[in-house]
Structures are given as structure tokens and as C-alpha cells.
Enzyme design. Structure first.
Site, PDB file in Angstrom:
ATOM      1  N   CYS A 143      -7.436   1.831   1.577  1.00 54.99           N
ATOM      2  CA  CYS A 143      -9.164   1.143   0.409  1.00 54.99           C
ATOM      3  C   CYS A 143      -8.278   0.691  -0.747  1.00 54.99           C
ATOM      4  O   CYS A 143      -8.053   1.279  -2.032  1.00 54.99           O
ATOM      5  CB  CYS A 143      -9.664   1.873   0.046  1.00 54.99           C
ATOM      6  SG  CYS A 143     -11.044   1.048  -0.403  1.00 54.99           S
ATOM      7  N   SER A 152       0.626  -1.371   0.203  1.00 53.01           N
ATOM      8  CA  SER A 152      -0.305   0.215  -0.075  1.00 53.01           C
ATOM      9  C   SER A 152       1.071   1.321   0.440  1.00 53.01           C
ATOM     10  O   SER A 152       0.698   2.480  -0.169  1.00 53.01           O
ATOM     11  CB  SER A 152      -0.480   0.001   1.482  1.00 53.01           C
ATOM     12  OG  SER A 152      -2.130  -0.752   1.006  1.00 53.01           O
ATOM     13  N   HIS A 166     -15.487   0.464   3.062  1.00 55.09           N
ATOM     14  CA  HIS A 166     -15.230   1.727   3.565  1.00 55.09           C
ATOM     15  C   HIS A 166     -16.450   2.282   2.963  1.00 55.09           C
ATOM     16  O   HIS A 166     -16.651   3.202   3.354  1.00 55.09           O
ATOM     17  CB  HIS A 166     -13.886   2.102   2.702  1.00 55.09           C
ATOM     18  CG  HIS A 166     -12.672   1.563   3.479  1.00 55.09           C
ATOM     19  ND1 HIS A 166     -11.535   0.393   2.810  1.00 55.09           N
ATOM     20  CD2 HIS A 166     -12.115   1.594   4.573  1.00 55.09           C
ATOM     21  CE1 HIS A 166     -11.159   0.040   3.228  1.00 55.09           C
ATOM     22  NE2 HIS A 166     -11.413   0.978   3.976  1.00 55.09           N
TER      23      HIS A 166
END
Length: 626
Positions: free
Chosen positions: A383, A325, A370
Site C-alpha cells: 500500500c 516498493s 485498501h
């Protein structure tokens, strides 16, 4: 009748005369040959033999240069030269080498390793070169040999300067080390340039800057007697010392990072965003570079080579990991730059994403989803579904082009030896390497920094530095200046940079603001490292070591320690005027927010606040994503 036949005085006189004449001619011819040879030797070829005669009493000896020193940015000495004494045998002057070594071993401890090294080095040298049989003699051993030296013609004590690394393990991967020249290196170097020198840079800075550090060999002509003893120096040309290097490295920061990474496998790279200078480069575990300078023992080398923790492997420049991420701010910026999204656009996360016409579910780390998020929210909460959708909208070609501008998929070009370039996967790469077509799902995986996408910690730090200064990518540099020790003349290295094409300052600032909320926001995945004194922008990452099936859940308690996820974190600070950019990777560290982010916080505090670093507490479970 018989007496008349054998009594022939005249015939005998003629025969005798012929023999005398023949003998005289032979003598004259032999004398003429001798005279001709003397004329040839003394008149026509006198210069050649005069030179050979001179060589019997005049010897040219190389004078090795002193290797250049290496300093950190604050002129702290990182690589020094210290005197060392070895016992050498000149094979051409020793009648029985085995007997001589046995006799020496009764005076000085000479083990099997010493004997094996001697035989190996002996094959690499000429007969009249000194070959070491024992290294690093103590004062007692030198004195003992001096008393008995008359018994050992062709054996001598040799003094030389050897490399010494005062900080040992802390700088092993960044400086590298020097070692004895091996046969393969002998084939590629100029022997005259290394006459009298037995060491060469093997890895790291020592290898990358070998030409500057080595210096230039000198020589002296000495007159010797029949026993080889030097009587006087006839001519001398002094060697030129190697150039000194001044690094961007901050040794205090380097040591603090080593303490923060104690007991962990991984890497940390810190870069000055304003120059590309590498402030610290740590790979753990490390090793003591001093072990290699004069020849590491077989036992010690095997222990390092076969260690499951790979202490000889420089993870900072050669370790290749999925960015996970940590890549999301760059993907988000790419979406803004390409027009695929704007800051106002929202994308829905229901816990998974499906490609049109496909049943496979690409899941988010948050199974319940989310909801609808903007790019800012998606970076803050990390996300996955948002970035699946964005990567799908952009397509792999636009993704690759944009990420390549940040240096992903290629070597950074740092002035350092043995760097690897990571991997930015493309359809062309997959067809060439794997012989298979590119599938749309692979684009989604690139969007969250997984799959075949690999980066080195150095690449990640350099890209983070470019994000910190809003688009100026500096090629990382280790050496700040090269200094001539004899003249004091300093040559400063030049920065190499390029601009990353993104229209509008607001796009850069928007992503930086999102990274700030990762640390400062109430839902940020790195909120535990919030700093009241310094504003930090960052991004967490958790890279999978193995693939989890569609219906499976990752149960950390049931996973072997070395199969757990890698923890990543990138950061820069202060946000308003960045002075340091950091990339942290902890192998099998589980969560970026709880393991890697606290280390980055300690790095930033050490550099900007000059706070001493202590090892961080054991990480807890990460509540929110990465």
C-alpha cells in the site's frame, strides 16, 4: 742586388729549423693528447666502457610472469592463460619497415587494422622492443614464416600466454577482462614492473586485483652474437607468478541466471547473508570478454559501444534505479525502530494521501484504497498511502539515517572496480546540487522508493541480506581467498560488518514475517512463486520510468517498450536459516510480481535445490499491485 736578396742560405736554414721544431711540437702535443685520452679511457674510465662493451655482447631480457588464475567457489576455472603466437617487428633492426610489412603481407594476411595497431603500439615502445604486426598466428602461418625467416632480419615469432575466459559472456561483467596497456596506463604504472608484459586488467575483478594477479617480472642475461642471436644464458632470475583468486561466485548459479535473464535487460545479484560473499552477479545483455584480450576490432567495438541495449554497461554495480516498493520493508522497520508506529497501529488508505493544507493528491496504486492497514498488511499488499503517511510521520532526517545503515546512498565498498553508490536524497543534497529547498512531498516519494532515490542492484541485495540475518550488514565481497601457486599458501579474506540498531528481535521478525506473506499470503503480490519445498520471504517493486500527471492513468498498451516500468524483486531463503539473498531488476519489465519474482524463484531453486533453470514464460498482468 736581387740575387743577394733572395739567396740567403742562413735565413733559409733558420726558417727550416723553426718549422721543424714547430712541427715536432705539434706532433708531440697531438701524441700527448692521444696518450692522455688513452689514459683517461683505459685507466680512469675503464669501468664505464667495459660495461658498454659488455652490453654489445650481453643483453638483459625481461621474463614476464604468468598471470594468476581465477576460480569459482567450487574450484572451477573461470580465467585461464593459453599460449598465443604473434609476429613481431623490432623497428631498430629493420631498415625499411613499410617495405618489410608489404613483403610479410605476401606470406601472411596483414590487414589495415593490423597496420594501424602496429603504428599505435610502435609509438609506445622503444626502438629495440618487439612490436606485434599480426596476432594469433595459426600453425600454418607460423610454419610459412619459419621457411622464409632468413629474408626478414628484425622480424620474429613471439610466444606468450594470453588470458582466456572459458565461460565468455556468462562471466564478462563479473570478471572483467585484460587488454593491452595504453598510453594513459603507461603513465601511472611502473614500467619495470611491466617489462615484457603487454596486458593489464581493465575492468571488474581483473582490474580490482591487478596487483595480486600480475606477479613479479624476472630477467635473464644472455650472450648474443653480432647478429643478435642468443648464444647462451649467463644469469637468470625466474619471474614470480601472480596469485590465484578463489571467488565466492558459483558458476552454475551464474549460468542459470544468465538463462533466466535471456532476452532481458537488467541485473541480478545473489549474496550469502552469512558472509557477504557474492554468489552471482549478472548484468544482461553481456559481451564476450575474449574479444578484448588481444585487441577488439573497430567493427566489433563500435557494435558493442553503440548498441541501444548497452551490453558493455555493468548494471549490477553501476545501474541506478528507483528501489520502488522493495524499500517498503525497510521503511516499515524504520518506523518500528523509531517508535513512529507499532505492529498494532493502523493507517487508513482511501486511495490517496494529501499533506495538510495542500490539494495535491499522492495516489495509491489501488485507486479504491485498501482501508485501514497495519504495517504487516501494508508490506503484504504494498500500500502506497500507508508508507506516504509513515514517511511523513518519520521525517526525511530519520528516514535517511535509518536507510543509510542498510548501505543506501553510498558505495558498498565491494572489492570490485568502478562501483557507483546510488543516491539517498537529503535536503542538504538538493540544496547543494539543485539549489532548491526540500519540499514535504519529496519525503513522501522517498517513502515509496521513487523520485530522486536511486539504488544499485548490488546495494539492494546487500540490504536484503542484512534483513535476512536480522541486522548484521556484511560488506559484499567477491574474493573468498588468495592463493600462492608456488607455495600453496592460502590467505582468506576477512568479513567486514556492522550491526543495524533496532531494539528488539520481534521487530525484525515481524517484518520478515510480512515479507514471507508477500509470497505465501493469499493477498501477497508475489504469491505466484510460492514454494512448497523452501520458504521464501520477498518484496515486489515496480519503478516508474516517467512521471504520470494527477489526472492521467498509466496505459501500458500505449507506452513504448523502453518507457514501461522497471520490475524489481528482493528475496531471501530459507526463512528459518537464510543461505541466499537476491535482488532482481528487469528494465521495462512492467511488474515485479509477474516478471522479476519468477526469476528470483528460479535463482533460489538453482542454488538450494540444484535445479536447472529454464527461461521463464512470458509474464502476465499483475493482479495486485507490484
Amino acid at each position: 742586388m736581387l740575387d743577394a736578396k733572395f739567396n740567403d742560405p742562413r735565413g733559409e736554414a733558420r726558417l727550416f729549423t723553426r718549422r721543424v721544431i714547430l712541427s715536432g711540437l705539434v706532433a708531440i702535443l697531438c701524441l700527448a693528447a692521444v696518450v692522455a685520452r688513452l689514459v683517461y679511457l683505459q685507466v680512469f674510465n675503464s669501468e664505464h666502457y667495459r660495461t658498454l662493451s659488455e652490453d654489445n655482447r650481453v643483453r638483459v631480457e625481461p621474463l614476464p610472469p604468468m598471470r594468476g588464475l581465477i576460480y569459482d567457489r567450487n574450484n572451477v576455472l573461470l580465467a585461464d592463460n593459453v599460449p598465443s603466437y604473434s609476429l613481431q617487428i623490432i623497428p631498430g633492426k629493420v631498415d625499411d619497415i613499410a617495405q618489410t610489412i608489404d613483403a610479410l603481407s605476401r606470406l601472411i594476411n596483414i590487414n589495415d587494422v593490423d597496420r594501424q595497431r602496429f603504428e599505435r603500439l610502435r609509438r609506445q615502445h622503444r626502438r629495440f622492443d618487439g612490436v606485434p604486426i599480426r596476432l594469433d598466428l595459426s600453425d600454418t602461418e607460423r610454419a610459412r614464416f619459419a621457411v622464409h625467416s632468413h629474408r626478414f632480419p628484425g622480424v620474429q615469432i613471439h610466444a606468450e600466454l594470453l588470458r582466456y575466459y572459458p565461460f565468455g559472456v556468462d562471466t564478462s561483467h563479473v570478471l572483467g577482462y585484460v587488454g593491452r596497456i595504453n598510453e594513459r596506463e603507461m603513465e601511472r604504472i611502473d614500467p619495470s614492473a611491466y617489462a615484457g608484459t603487454s596486458h593489464i586488467g581493465k575492468i571488474g575483478i581483473e582490474k580490482a586485483y591487478e596487483d595480486a594477479l600480475h606477479g613479479k617480472v624476472g630477467f635473464q642475461q644472455v650472450e648474443i652474437n653480432a647478429r643478435g642471436r642468443v648464444l647462451r644464458t649467463l644469469e637468470e632470475q625466474l619471474p614470480t607468478s601472480g596469485e590465484d583468486l578463489v571467488l565466492f561466485l558459483d558458476i552454475d548459479l551464474q549460468q542459470d541466471i544468465m538463462r533466466a535473464m535471456a532476452g532481458k535487460r537488467g541485473a541480478v545479484v545473489a549474496i550469502d547473508p552469512n558472509s557477504g560473499g557474492v554468489l552471482a552477479m549478472v548484468s544482461t545483455p553481456g559481451f564476450d570478454a575474449n574479444l578484448f584480450v588481444d585487441g577488439i576490432s573497430v567493427k566489433d567495438y563500435v557494435a558493442l559501444r553503440d548498441s541501444i541495449d548497452k551490453p558493455l554497461y555493468n548494471r549490477a554495480v553501476r545501474g541506478q534505479y528507483p528501489p520502488a516498493s522493495t524499500i517498503k520493508p525497510f521503511i516499515g522497520l524504520g518506523g518500528l525502530a523509531s517508535g513512529a508506529i507499532s505492529f498494532r497501529d493502523g493507517k487508513y488508505c482511501g486511495g490517496y494521501f494529501q499533506l495538510p493544507g495542500h490539494s495535491h493528491r499522492y495516489r495509491c496504486w489501488k485507486r479504491s484504497g485498501h482501508g485501514t492497514l497495519t504495517v504487516t498488511d501494508a508490506v503484504v499488499q504494498s500500500c502506497d498511502v500507508f508508507f506516504y503517511r509513515l514517511a511523513h510521520d518519520m521525517g526525511i532526517e530519520r528516514l535517511d539515517r535509518f536507510l543509510a545503515d542498510f548501505g543506501f546512498g553510498a558505495k558498498t565498498g565491494i572489492d570490485f572496480a568502478d562501483e557507483l553508490g546510488g543516491l539517498l536524497p537529503t535536503p542538504e543534497w538538493k540544496e547543494r546540487v539543485r539549489g532548491r529547498p526540500w519540499y514535504p512531498g519529496e519525503t513522501l516519494i522517498v517513502g515509496i522508493g521513487q523520485g530522486a532515490f536511486l539504488v544499485t542492484p548490488l546495494q539492494l541485495a546487500a540490504a536484503t541480506a542484512a534483513m535476512a540475518n536480522h541486522g548484521t550488514y556484511f560488506q559484499p565481497r567477491m574474493v573468498q581467498a588468495v592463493r600462492d601457486p608456488s607455495t600453496g599458501l592460502v590467505h582468506t579474506t576477512e568479513a567486514v560488518s556492522h550491526r543495524i540498531a533496532v531494539d528488539g528481535e520481534a521487530k525484525w521478525q515481524g517484518i520478515v514475517d510480512a515479507m514471507a506473506l508477500v509470497v505465501e499470503g493469499s493477498r501477497g503480490t508475489a504469491r505466484r512463486i510460492r514454494n512448497r519445498l523452501i520458504r521464501i520471504a520477498g518484496k515486489t517493486g515496480t519503478a516508474q520510468v516517467f512521471t504520470i500527471g494527477q489526472t492521467e492513468r498509466y496505459n501500458e498498451a500505449q507506452v513504448a517498450e523502453r518507457m514501461r516500468d522497471h520490475a524489481l524483486f528482493i528475496a531471501f531463503a530459507p526463512i528459518e536459516a537464510p543461505q541466499i539473498a537476491v535482488a532482481v531488476i528487469v528494465e521495462n519489465g512492467r511488474h515485479g510480481g509477474s516478471t522479476a519474482a519468477p526469476i528470483a524463484r528460479q535463482v533460489i531453486d538453482s542454488y538450494l535445490l540444484k535445479r536447472r533453470v529454464e527461461p521463464p514464460p512470458p509474464p502476465g498482468a499483475d493482479a495486485d499491485g507490484d
